[in-house]
Design an enzyme around this catalytic site. Sequence first.
Site, PDB file in Angstrom:
ATOM      1  N   HIS A 150      46.531 -52.424  -9.340  1.00  0.00           N
ATOM      2  CA  HIS A 150      46.368 -54.139  -9.413  1.00  0.00           C
ATOM      3  C   HIS A 150      47.121 -54.221  -7.872  1.00  0.00           C
ATOM      4  O   HIS A 150      47.361 -55.722  -8.176  1.00  0.00           O
ATOM      5  CB  HIS A 150      46.468 -55.291 -10.353  1.00  0.00           C
ATOM      6  CG  HIS A 150      46.064 -54.357 -12.257  1.00  0.00           C
ATOM      7  ND1 HIS A 150      44.544 -54.914 -12.619  1.00  0.00           N
ATOM      8  CD2 HIS A 150      46.488 -53.809 -12.634  1.00  0.00           C
ATOM      9  CE1 HIS A 150      44.408 -53.845 -13.611  1.00  0.00           C
ATOM     10  NE2 HIS A 150      45.769 -53.495 -13.268  1.00  0.00           N
ATOM     11  N   SER A 200      47.821 -56.503  21.482  1.00  0.00           N
ATOM     12  CA  SER A 200      46.849 -57.118  21.243  1.00  0.00           C
ATOM     13  C   SER A 200      46.991 -58.063  22.652  1.00  0.00           C
ATOM     14  O   SER A 200      47.759 -57.486  23.502  1.00  0.00           O
ATOM     15  CB  SER A 200      47.433 -58.281  19.993  1.00  0.00           C
ATOM     16  OG  SER A 200      47.321 -59.475  20.906  1.00  0.00           O
ATOM     17  N   LYS A 207      52.162 -57.918  18.603  1.00  0.00           N
ATOM     18  CA  LYS A 207      51.493 -56.873  17.775  1.00  0.00           C
ATOM     19  C   LYS A 207      51.307 -55.872  18.337  1.00  0.00           C
ATOM     20  O   LYS A 207      51.650 -55.135  19.359  1.00  0.00           O
ATOM     21  CB  LYS A 207      49.854 -57.815  17.850  1.00  0.00           C
ATOM     22  CG  LYS A 207      49.735 -59.154  17.336  1.00  0.00           C
ATOM     23  CD  LYS A 207      49.737 -59.385  16.294  1.00  0.00           C
ATOM     24  CE  LYS A 207      48.697 -58.064  15.540  1.00  0.00           C
ATOM     25  NZ  LYS A 207      47.815 -59.469  15.383  1.00  0.00           N
ATOM     26  N   ASN A 234      48.430 -52.912  16.194  1.00  0.00           N
ATOM     27  CA  ASN A 234      47.583 -53.439  15.379  1.00  0.00           C
ATOM     28  C   ASN A 234      47.344 -51.604  14.591  1.00  0.00           C
ATOM     29  O   ASN A 234      46.997 -50.807  15.550  1.00  0.00           O
ATOM     30  CB  ASN A 234      46.867 -53.640  15.968  1.00  0.00           C
ATOM     31  CG  ASN A 234      46.908 -55.423  15.723  1.00  0.00           C
ATOM     32  OD1 ASN A 234      47.286 -55.461  15.407  1.00  0.00           O
ATOM     33  ND2 ASN A 234      45.953 -55.844  16.912  1.00  0.00           N
ATOM     34  N   GLU A 245      42.461 -48.601  10.915  1.00  0.00           N
ATOM     35  CA  GLU A 245      41.221 -49.228  10.321  1.00  0.00           C
ATOM     36  C   GLU A 245      39.845 -48.395  10.936  1.00  0.00           C
ATOM     37  O   GLU A 245      38.723 -48.750   9.643  1.00  0.00           O
ATOM     38  CB  GLU A 245      41.248 -50.451  11.209  1.00  0.00           C
ATOM     39  CG  GLU A 245      42.435 -51.381  10.054  1.00  0.00           C
ATOM     40  CD  GLU A 245      43.133 -53.070  11.710  1.00  0.00           C
ATOM     41  OE1 GLU A 245      42.710 -53.978  11.189  1.00  0.00           O
ATOM     42  OE2 GLU A 245      43.596 -52.322  12.628  1.00  0.00           O
TER      43      GLU A 245
END
Length: 457
Positions: free
Chosen positions: A153, A274, A280, A282, A287
């Site tokens: 979970h 970014s 940043k 990323n 993704e």
Amino acid sequence: MWGGRFAEGPSAIMREINASIPFDKALWRQDIAASKAHVAMLGAQGIVSAGDATEIAAGLDKVAAEYEANGVPENWDLEDIHMTTESRLAELIGSVAGRLHTARSRNDQVATDFRLWVREACIQADAALGALQVALVTRAGEHAASIMPGFTHLQTAQPVTLGHHLMAYYEMVARDRSRFADAHTRMSQCPLGSVALAGTGFPIDREMTAKALDFTGPTRNSLDAVSDRDFALDYLMAATQCALHLSRLAEELIIWASQPFGFVSLPDSLSTGSSIMPQKKNPDAAELVRGHSGRIAGCLTSLMITMKGLPLAYSKDMQDDKPPVFEAAGLLTLCLAAMTGMVEGATFRTARMRQAAELGYATATDLADWLVRQANIPFREAHHITGNAVKLAEQKGVALDQLTIKDLQLIDPRIDERVYAALSVEASVAARASYGGTAPEQVRLRIAEARLALGLE
Ligand code: ARG
């Protein structure tokens, strides 16, 4: 190529909706190979003269050389790769080219070409998956004893080792490889010679063409052979299942790379910055692997719905089989390369992982197990006692093994000093030495087997 019975040519709309050459030109190598196998057989069987067969085969080589050098021309009037090749052949060698299409139809031709293409895609997927397995098993070997929190979970559950976690993905990839291998085996029969739908009156030798194209033999039913696209669906199902696995690993890397977790730093080469926030980094590659899995599943859905309810045998709907397969194959290749690079190049922050494993009372089950083993308390009761200990530790804002023996004995007098040995995260993972468990010794055994299977030892 088929104008004989028509008084007028196709409209612009008809030409556009009919043309598959923009995408099926990707089949040119398979189309040439299948045509060469076919004409060699026609020659051997005396269906065309030996001289004509040789001339046609040489002409096909010339067409192939042109495609190789300049690409395949896209003329919508010629519809598809089959007519494009035949028409160029006729320009090069004259009317003898017209004998190539004896005892053949585009229906068995495309079924054959596409199978050859998808068969190769299965082999490529398998190789890329093998490389991912090597990366996983290598990193797992480095981290067979590195401790991290295991989750259910997405809540801290029990400590596990990073090696064990990575080897979970090794197992998924092993199943993916077996799915592509199954798909490959099922597409090992050759449709060529099924012709339009019913076979042919010419004395063709289907064993010969099957063998020339490296199939195990000819398909047994001509209606099925020209209308079957199971092989493409098998490929897409395997690709989708594989993409789902990749998307889960991608998701974990994304979570792990976030600052609150800080479990991993992904390679700069597979990250982006970014344009506004200078700090940043990323995890875009991860993704996009996660995102592309949706598109791959979409390709499967697309072909399933195309095939649903089609009567035997060939229908033009089936021309739409190729774009989703080509798209999925391209995406899968990219995703596998990106994921392999991320696994190879990831920096795992093991101190941070270990620290996180200390949080969240990850060794509570070990306390309960200790009570069962040392004090012979039934597990359900031990579970309850441990719950009280966790509650107390939470109130005091300390870890379980920071509760004093007095505290613990107030909860249950049967607890003694020896319990502390069971409450460390190291003791916790070492204890889980059941077959397939997370104990470093077990993980090392599985890694050794995997390395053997991969031919690394
Ligand atoms: N371009 C077609 C396809 O990809 C080839 C088969 C066409 N057959 C036909 N009878 N029109 O499916």
